[in-house]
Scaffold this active site. Structure first.
Site, PDB file in Angstrom:
ATOM      1  N   HIS A 152       0.947  -1.225  -0.137  1.00  0.00           N
ATOM      2  CA  HIS A 152       0.140   0.081  -0.065  1.00  0.00           C
ATOM      3  C   HIS A 152       0.743   1.037   0.004  1.00  0.00           C
ATOM      4  O   HIS A 152       1.765   1.343   1.007  1.00  0.00           O
ATOM      5  CB  HIS A 152      -0.932   0.128   1.227  1.00  0.00           C
ATOM      6  CG  HIS A 152      -1.793   1.017   1.252  1.00  0.00           C
ATOM      7  ND1 HIS A 152      -3.190   1.205   0.515  1.00  0.00           N
ATOM      8  CD2 HIS A 152      -1.711   2.375   1.778  1.00  0.00           C
ATOM      9  CE1 HIS A 152      -3.770   2.297   0.762  1.00  0.00           C
ATOM     10  NE2 HIS A 152      -2.847   3.147   1.591  1.00  0.00           N
ATOM     11  N   CYS A 153       0.879   1.988  -1.040  1.00  0.00           N
ATOM     12  CA  CYS A 153       1.571   3.030  -1.376  1.00  0.00           C
ATOM     13  C   CYS A 153       0.831   4.437  -0.607  1.00  0.00           C
ATOM     14  O   CYS A 153      -0.169   4.917  -1.524  1.00  0.00           O
ATOM     15  CB  CYS A 153       2.096   3.338  -2.518  1.00  0.00           C
ATOM     16  SG  CYS A 153       3.245   4.757  -2.952  1.00  0.00           S
ATOM     17  N   PRO A 154       1.129   5.251   0.363  1.00  0.00           N
ATOM     18  CA  PRO A 154       0.351   6.317   0.715  1.00  0.00           C
ATOM     19  C   PRO A 154       0.497   7.437  -0.463  1.00  0.00           C
ATOM     20  O   PRO A 154      -0.316   8.385  -0.519  1.00  0.00           O
ATOM     21  CB  PRO A 154       1.054   6.643   1.884  1.00  0.00           C
ATOM     22  CG  PRO A 154       2.422   6.158   2.058  1.00  0.00           C
ATOM     23  CD  PRO A 154       2.156   4.796   1.314  1.00  0.00           C
ATOM     24  N   ASN A 195      -2.260   6.929  -2.652  1.00  0.00           N
ATOM     25  CA  ASN A 195      -3.316   6.680  -1.715  1.00  0.00           C
ATOM     26  C   ASN A 195      -4.021   5.503  -2.229  1.00  0.00           C
ATOM     27  O   ASN A 195      -5.289   5.387  -2.455  1.00  0.00           O
ATOM     28  CB  ASN A 195      -4.193   7.726  -1.789  1.00  0.00           C
ATOM     29  CG  ASN A 195      -5.451   8.052  -0.871  1.00  0.00           C
ATOM     30  OD1 ASN A 195      -5.504   7.247   0.085  1.00  0.00           O
ATOM     31  ND2 ASN A 195      -6.544   8.307  -1.176  1.00  0.00           N
ATOM     32  N   ASN A 196      -3.495   4.480  -2.560  1.00  0.00           N
ATOM     33  CA  ASN A 196      -3.912   3.307  -3.024  1.00  0.00           C
ATOM     34  C   ASN A 196      -3.170   2.112  -2.881  1.00  0.00           C
ATOM     35  O   ASN A 196      -1.784   2.186  -2.652  1.00  0.00           O
ATOM     36  CB  ASN A 196      -4.368   3.444  -4.583  1.00  0.00           C
ATOM     37  CG  ASN A 196      -5.530   2.378  -4.870  1.00  0.00           C
ATOM     38  OD1 ASN A 196      -6.028   1.370  -4.269  1.00  0.00           O
ATOM     39  ND2 ASN A 196      -5.868   2.462  -6.158  1.00  0.00           N
TER      40      ASN A 196
END
Length: 333
Positions: free
Chosen positions: A190-192, A195-196
């Site tokens: 999950h990559c902030p 945002n996904n």
């Protein structure tokens, strides 16, 4: 007897009552096809805004500090076109990675069951009815209901996995994301910043995002170097429309930003390409999960992410990859 890895953290039983389906509420009414995918996470939204702000800051410095005041119009036009094109593709890739469902779309889910002690998959003889429709590609939430489990018509010795967090029947190679609150198939991480989750359906856009950010960072650093050399040879008051102290501060900040993001995105780009070529996600590598899927060539793995066949569309965030016949959801037991 086939041993089941302990790291899956799944409820495993063959009968519906042992899966506690009464604790699972029926899945919500499916959203219309074409509904935009967006994760409502405060930290992710803030990181996405910061990403856009940093790109736009670089755009401001490149245009109004270095290129527009330059007397070399050919240099300014060529570099302006290249930088703006790369920045546009980077932001477009960011939007696609952020607003794309990380799991491929399936009009009707099929199931592949592995019996205990069996090395080969066994498909159900009858199509699954009930909650098998999934307009969005994410694993349906709360589909581990009694009716749905009974519709699988499991044979003796066959089991299914249930995610205890989102109460869904869990496909193979799926992991639960605590931020998205869903199970994501082939979830890398999950990559902030986007945002996904990075999954099988938006990995192409994430790879393009890291690539274009690395390219504009490198381009900006090269232009900053040339601009400093030009200003040292000329009068500082003539090489920029801003005062010399302001110009130096803006260029140093851009240099620091470019160097930081060049290193970060280059490393991310390299790890993502390696993950695609080996067909093993970051989570699977971290947990050292047993490989249960067919091994393919590196080129086939690349085409599975970027589309069949090879074309210029591989470098375009606007070209949706054509994976051909998508693999069905595999509910492994």
């Amino acid at each position: 007897m086939m041993l089941i890895p302990t790291h899956h953290f799944r409820d495993i039983e063959r009968k519906p009552e042992y899966l506690q389906p009464e604790k699972c509420v029926p899945p919500p009414h499916p959203s219309p096809v074409g509904t935009m995918w967006f994760i409502r996470d405060g930290c992710g939204i803030a990181c996405a805004i910061v990403t856009w702000f940093l790109v736009l800051y670089a755009e401001f410095v490149v245009l109004f500090v270095m290129l527009i005041p330059s007397r070399d119009y050919v240099y300014s036009i060529i570099n302006g076109i290249v930088f703006n094109l790369l920045a546009f593709l980077a932001l477009a890739s960011h939007c696609r990675a952020m607003l794309t469902d990380p799991v491929r779309t399936y009009t009707e889910m099929t199931f592949t069951l592995f019996g205990r002690g069996s090395s080969f998959p066994e498909k159900l003889d009858k199509p699954v009815s009930g909650g098998s429709k999934c307009p969005l590609g994410a694993v349906p939430k709360g589909n581990a209901t009694k009716e749905f489990i009974e519709s699988l018509q499991l044979k003796p010795g066959q089991v299914v996995y249930k995610c205890p967090k989102c109460c869904s029947i869990k496909p193979d190679r799926a992991h639960h994301c605590s931020v998205c609150k869903r199970c994501i198939r082939k979830m890398d991480h999950h990559c902030p910043w986007v945002n996904n989750c990075v999954g099988e359906n938006n990995q192409k856009y994430f790879v393009l995002f890291t690539m274009y950010i690395a390219l504009i960072s490198l381009h900006a650093l090269i232009m900053v170097g040339f601009h400093f050399l030009h200003c040292f040879e000329e009068d500082w008051t003539k090489c920029s429309s801003f005062s010399p102290p302001t110009t130096v501060i803006l260029l140093i900040l851009l240099c620091f930003e470019g160097l930081l993001f060049l290193i970060f995105t280059s490393v991310m780009f390299g790890t993502q390409v390696h993950s695609i070529c080996t067909d093993e996600t970051g989570i699977e590598q971290l947990k050292k999960e047993e490989r249960r899927w067919a091994k393919k060539t590196k080129w086939m793995n690349m085409k599975a992410v970027f589309g069949h066949p090879f074309s210029l569309g591989w470098a375009s965030p606007f070209a949706t990859p054509d994976q051909g016949k998508a693999d069905p959801y595999q509910y492994v037991v």
